[in-house]
Scaffold this motif. Structure first.
Motif, mmCIF file in Angstrom:
data_model
loop_
_atom_site.group_PDB
_atom_site.id
_atom_site.type_symbol
_atom_site.label_atom_id
_atom_site.label_comp_id
_atom_site.label_asym_id
_atom_site.label_seq_id
_atom_site.Cartn_x
_atom_site.Cartn_y
_atom_site.Cartn_z
ATOM 1 N N THR A 1 -1.430 11.753 -10.247
ATOM 2 C CA THR A 1 -2.240 12.668 -9.456
ATOM 3 C C THR A 1 -2.183 14.082 -10.047
ATOM 4 O O THR A 1 -1.090 14.626 -10.224
ATOM 5 C CB THR A 1 -1.735 12.712 -7.994
ATOM 6 O OG1 THR A 1 -1.820 11.401 -7.437
ATOM 7 C CG2 THR A 1 -2.577 13.669 -7.154
ATOM 8 N N THR B 1 0.677 3.919 -2.995
ATOM 9 C CA THR B 1 0.280 5.306 -2.711
ATOM 10 C C THR B 1 1.327 6.282 -3.226
ATOM 11 O O THR B 1 0.993 7.344 -3.777
ATOM 12 C CB THR B 1 0.072 5.496 -1.192
ATOM 13 O OG1 THR B 1 -0.873 4.529 -0.724
ATOM 14 C CG2 THR B 1 -0.443 6.889 -0.884
ATOM 15 N N ALA C 1 -4.219 16.083 -1.007
ATOM 16 C CA ALA C 1 -5.036 14.930 -0.597
ATOM 17 C C ALA C 1 -4.237 13.639 -0.726
ATOM 18 O O ALA C 1 -4.333 12.738 0.127
ATOM 19 C CB ALA C 1 -6.307 14.863 -1.447
ATOM 20 N N GLN C 2 -3.431 13.560 -1.771
ATOM 21 C CA GLN C 2 -2.606 12.365 -1.959
ATOM 22 C C GLN C 2 -1.519 12.273 -0.894
ATOM 23 O O GLN C 2 -1.173 11.190 -0.438
ATOM 24 C CB GLN C 2 -1.977 12.358 -3.352
ATOM 25 C CG GLN C 2 -1.223 11.086 -3.697
ATOM 26 C CD GLN C 2 -2.111 9.849 -3.698
ATOM 27 O OE1 GLN C 2 -3.332 9.946 -3.870
ATOM 28 N NE2 GLN C 2 -1.505 8.689 -3.480
ATOM 29 N N LEU D 1 -1.875 13.267 2.165
ATOM 30 C CA LEU D 1 -2.538 12.734 3.357
ATOM 31 C C LEU D 1 -2.650 11.211 3.287
ATOM 32 O O LEU D 1 -2.441 10.506 4.272
ATOM 33 C CB LEU D 1 -3.925 13.364 3.508
ATOM 34 C CG LEU D 1 -3.959 14.823 3.959
ATOM 35 C CD1 LEU D 1 -5.385 15.350 3.929
ATOM 36 C CD2 LEU D 1 -3.368 14.960 5.359
ATOM 37 N N ARG D 2 -2.988 10.729 2.101
ATOM 38 C CA ARG D 2 -3.063 9.272 1.935
ATOM 39 C C ARG D 2 -1.685 8.646 2.125
ATOM 40 O O ARG D 2 -1.555 7.547 2.677
ATOM 41 C CB ARG D 2 -3.639 8.931 0.560
ATOM 42 C CG ARG D 2 -5.136 9.167 0.445
ATOM 43 C CD ARG D 2 -5.703 8.618 -0.847
ATOM 44 N NE ARG D 2 -5.384 9.480 -1.980
ATOM 45 C CZ ARG D 2 -6.147 10.494 -2.381
ATOM 46 N NH1 ARG D 2 -7.270 10.789 -1.724
ATOM 47 N NH2 ARG D 2 -5.802 11.227 -3.428
ATOM 48 N N SER E 1 -4.636 17.904 -6.651
ATOM 49 C CA SER E 1 -4.980 16.814 -5.716
ATOM 50 C C SER E 1 -3.779 16.305 -4.926
ATOM 51 O O SER E 1 -3.892 15.314 -4.208
ATOM 52 C CB SER E 1 -5.607 15.648 -6.497
ATOM 53 O OG SER E 1 -6.752 16.069 -7.204
ATOM 54 N N ASP F 1 -0.820 8.444 5.850
ATOM 55 C CA ASP F 1 -1.563 7.322 6.442
ATOM 56 C C ASP F 1 -0.878 5.994 6.119
ATOM 57 O O ASP F 1 -0.760 5.114 6.986
ATOM 58 C CB ASP F 1 -3.001 7.299 5.924
ATOM 59 C CG ASP F 1 -3.859 8.405 6.518
ATOM 60 O OD1 ASP F 1 -3.429 9.010 7.527
ATOM 61 O OD2 ASP F 1 -4.946 8.677 5.965
ATOM 62 N N ALA F 2 -0.450 5.844 4.875
ATOM 63 C CA ALA F 2 0.218 4.604 4.461
ATOM 64 C C ALA F 2 1.558 4.448 5.176
ATOM 65 O O ALA F 2 1.957 3.335 5.543
ATOM 66 C CB ALA F 2 0.422 4.602 2.946
ATOM 67 N N GLU G 1 0.837 -1.207 0.000
ATOM 68 C CA GLU G 1 0.000 0.000 0.000
ATOM 69 C C GLU G 1 0.871 1.255 0.000
ATOM 70 O O GLU G 1 0.557 2.243 -0.677
ATOM 71 C CB GLU G 1 -0.916 -0.010 1.221
ATOM 72 C CG GLU G 1 -1.855 1.183 1.314
ATOM 73 C CD GLU G 1 -2.849 1.248 0.173
ATOM 74 O OE1 GLU G 1 -3.334 2.369 -0.114
ATOM 75 O OE2 GLU G 1 -3.142 0.191 -0.434
#
Length: 260
Positions: free
Chosen positions: A140, A133, A147-148, A150-151, A144, A154-155, A129
């Motif tokens: 992307t 990501t 937002a990417q 942030l992902r 964006s 998280d990963a 993941e």
């Protein structure tokens, strides 16, 4: 006129003296030799000449829960135990330790290996993941990216947690392996991968380092435990790449707020 003259020494005419008949001395009694059966390990069954050399020692099955096989202290106080017998007992107890250690290794490793399987699966998924990501930035749109990012963070957190969970279990396995090698010796010790196969697991790709790599004072460790250190370095390289792109794009705000 006859008389006597005192002599300091008896006269010796120089003639052979008559030898008195004597019985031959009886042979010295053979030294007592210890009965080693009282010193055998409780699991000892018999010894037979090896197929090529040495001896093969047979024991009743060990469970691994028994105390570590050691020569009884009384052997060293028994003066009737010869040097050869000491050697034989030493070889017997060495063989007992090897056999016991293999049983103990399986006893300790099997439940840890079963716990390890889902943790390794969780790590590989978290790592995949993280890679996916990061790779998604190539598709992307500019609007964006935040937002990417942030992902991505998280990963990163998920990958670090999965790595830490794995390292905690890997340390326990590394300790069991080290104890087994000390008891059985490098040439006789079982391979962890082979023990995993016995219970239907494939551990060939699992990241398990030497126990020293998990010790806080290890000279071989940099900042973290092995897998956490690996993923931390990977994350740092990804972030450096993103900072480079942000700098080239002139997006200093993006670089400052999200990548430090």
């Amino acid at each position: 006129m006859s008389g006597t003259i005192p002599l300091k020494h008896p006269l010796d005419p120089g003639l052979p003296r008559r030898q008195e008949a004597t019985e031959p001395a009886p042979p010295a009694p053979a030294p007592a030799v210890a009965d080693l059966s009282k010193y055998h390990h409780p699991h000892y069954m018999r010894s037979e000449p090896g197929q090529h050399e040495g001896w093969t020692v047979y024991f009743a099955p060990f469970t691994g829960r028994e105390p570590k096989p050691e020569i009884p202290p009384a052997v060293y106080d028994d003066k009737t135990v010869t040097w050869e017998q000491h050697r034989a007992l030493g070889a017997q107890y060495k063989a007992a330790r090897i056999t016991w250690s293999k049983a103990r290794f399986r006893l300790q490793a099997h439940p840890l290996l079963r716990q390890a399987a889902p943790l390794w699966e969780a790590w590989t998924q978290a790592q995949a993941e993280l890679h996916a990501t990061f790779k998604a930035f190539w598709q992307t749109p500019d609007g964006s990216w935040r937002a990417q990012l942030l992902r991505l963070t998280d990963a990163e957190q998920a990958a670090k947690k999965a790595a830490a969970d794995w390292d905690g279990l890997a340390e326990k396995l590394a300790k069991v392996v080290a104890e087994h090698v000390r008891a059985a010796g490098e040439w006789e010790a079982l391979e962890l991968n082979d023990v995993a196969k016995e219970i239907g697991l494939d551990a060939t790709q699992w990241w398990i380092d030497h126990i020293s790599e998990y010790e806080p004072t290890s000279y071989y460790r940099s900042r973290e435990t092995p897998l956490v250190d690996h993923v931390t370095d990977e994350i740092a390289k990804q972030r450096e790449r993103l900072r480079e792109v942000a700098d080239l794009a002139g997006d200093s705000g993006l670089e400052h707020r999200t990548l430090h």
